[in-house]
Enzyme design. Sequence first.
Site, PDB file in Angstrom:
ATOM      1  N   SER A 247     -20.819   2.543   7.467  1.00 41.66           N
ATOM      2  CA  SER A 247     -21.641   3.501   6.717  1.00 41.66           C
ATOM      3  C   SER A 247     -23.086   3.025   6.628  1.00 41.66           C
ATOM      4  O   SER A 247     -24.013   3.769   6.932  1.00 41.66           O
ATOM      5  CB  SER A 247     -21.056   3.687   5.309  1.00 41.66           C
ATOM      6  OG  SER A 247     -21.953   4.417   4.502  1.00 41.66           O
TER       7      SER A 247
ATOM      8  N   CYS B 289     -24.444  -9.483   4.774  1.00 35.93           N
ATOM      9  CA  CYS B 289     -24.769  -9.631   3.354  1.00 35.93           C
ATOM     10  C   CYS B 289     -23.759 -10.600   2.736  1.00 35.93           C
ATOM     11  O   CYS B 289     -22.797 -11.007   3.390  1.00 35.93           O
ATOM     12  CB  CYS B 289     -24.665  -8.271   2.670  1.00 35.93           C
ATOM     13  SG  CYS B 289     -22.992  -7.573   2.779  1.00 35.93           S
TER      14      CYS B 289
ATOM     15  N   HIS C  52     -13.918  -3.346   1.286  1.00 34.85           N
ATOM     16  CA  HIS C  52     -14.206  -2.004   0.750  1.00 34.85           C
ATOM     17  C   HIS C  52     -13.476  -1.717  -0.555  1.00 34.85           C
ATOM     18  O   HIS C  52     -13.801  -0.756  -1.245  1.00 34.85           O
ATOM     19  CB  HIS C  52     -13.828  -0.935   1.781  1.00 34.85           C
ATOM     20  CG  HIS C  52     -14.340  -1.252   3.151  1.00 34.85           C
ATOM     21  ND1 HIS C  52     -13.568  -1.876   4.118  1.00 34.85           N
ATOM     22  CD2 HIS C  52     -15.555  -1.084   3.705  1.00 34.85           C
ATOM     23  CE1 HIS C  52     -14.298  -2.053   5.211  1.00 34.85           C
ATOM     24  NE2 HIS C  52     -15.502  -1.579   4.993  1.00 34.85           N
TER      25      HIS C  52
ATOM     26  N   GLU D  71     -14.070   2.773   0.941  1.00 31.30           N
ATOM     27  CA  GLU D  71     -14.623   2.389  -0.368  1.00 31.30           C
ATOM     28  C   GLU D  71     -14.481   3.534  -1.371  1.00 31.30           C
ATOM     29  O   GLU D  71     -14.130   3.326  -2.540  1.00 31.30           O
ATOM     30  CB  GLU D  71     -16.099   1.989  -0.246  1.00 31.30           C
ATOM     31  CG  GLU D  71     -16.637   1.478  -1.591  1.00 31.30           C
ATOM     32  CD  GLU D  71     -18.153   1.340  -1.632  1.00 31.30           C
ATOM     33  OE1 GLU D  71     -18.720   1.602  -2.700  1.00 31.30           O
ATOM     34  OE2 GLU D  71     -18.767   0.969  -0.606  1.00 31.30           O
TER      35      GLU D  71
ATOM     36  N   SER E 250     -22.645  -5.432   8.157  1.00 32.27           N
ATOM     37  CA  SER E 250     -21.394  -5.987   8.689  1.00 32.27           C
ATOM     38  C   SER E 250     -21.544  -6.488  10.129  1.00 32.27           C
ATOM     39  O   SER E 250     -20.566  -6.881  10.757  1.00 32.27           O
ATOM     40  CB  SER E 250     -20.280  -4.925   8.611  1.00 32.27           C
ATOM     41  OG  SER E 250     -20.744  -3.689   9.116  1.00 32.27           O
TER      42      SER E 250
END
Length: 308
Positions: A225, A14, A76, A128, A268
Site C-alpha cells: 500500500s 521502517c 499488518h 491491516e 517494505s
Amino acid sequence: MLDEVLLAEPRGFCAGVDRAIEIVERAIAKFGAPIYVRHEIVHNTYVVNDLKAKGAIFIEDLAEVPPGATLVFSAHGVSQAVRREAQERGFSIFDATCPLVTKVHVEVAKLHKEGYDFIMIGHKGHPEVEGTMGQLTEGIYLVEDVADVARVQPVQTDKLAVVTQTTLSVDDAAEILAAVKRRFPSVREPKQQDICYATQNRQDAVKVLAPQVDVLIVVGSPTSSNSNRLRELGERLGASAYMVDQPEDLKPEWLDGKRRVGLTAGASAPEILVTQVIARLKALGAVSVRKMDGVEETVQFPLPKGLK
C-alpha cells in the site's frame, strides 16, 4: 540523455518492517525451520522469498499449520477471531504486528468499551484494515473515499470515532477525514494521527524529490500500500512515475529523453533492491548518484519476549 539519479531520503525499511523480519529470522534460529507466518510478513516479494529460503512457510488459513507449531502474525496485524483461533489451536505465537498498528487496535478496544462506534478510513481487503476492523464484531464502518462518507450509515452517531489505516496517502486521508468531520461534526479523532511516521516521511521526501526529476522510480511490490501511494504521489506532482518489484522490471523506454531520475523505496522494500536498481540505471547511462537531504529516522521497536 540520462545523467543523474536523485535518491530520496528517507526510503525503504521502517522500524516496524525491520522488527517483523527480525522476529521471523530469530524464531527460525531459535526453534528451527519451519516457522509458519500468517500472511506475507511484509508486502515485498524479495523479503518473502528470502525468508522462505530460510525456512518460513507463509499461510492464510490457520488450518494449514500443524499442531504445536510456531506461528508469527504478520506486521499488518490480525483480527480478534484469528488471534482466538491461533490460541485455541495451541500454537506457540509471536506477534510481529507493527506497534503503530497495535496502537490503533488498542485505541479501538478502549473507545469501544466507552460505547463508541467507528469510521475507518482505509482500503477494503487490505490485511491491516481486516485486522483493525476485526477488533470488533460490529460498529465499525469502512470508508475508502469521500463518496463513501456520504453513503455510510452508522447505527448511532452520538459517540463516533475515526481511525485510519497507517499506510495511506497523507493528503487523501486528510481529505476524507475533512468529509467525515463535515458530516459528523462531533466525531472523535485520534490524539496523534494514525498514519505512521515512516509513511509520512517517505511521502514528504517524494514531495521534495518529484519536482526536481523527469521520472520517478519507486521500488516496491504491487501489494504494498505505502509503495503504491508513493507512485501515485509522484504522478500527482507531475513526474512520470513507475513502480518496480525488481530491477528487471525497469523498462529502458521509461528513460527515453529523460535527464534526471528520482529513486525511492516503500517501507517494505530492502535497500539491496535499491542498490540493484541503481546499478541498472548506471548500465542504462546514469553517470552520478546524489542523495537528497531528509529526515533521519531513529525509531526502534523492541522484540517480543522470548526472542530477545
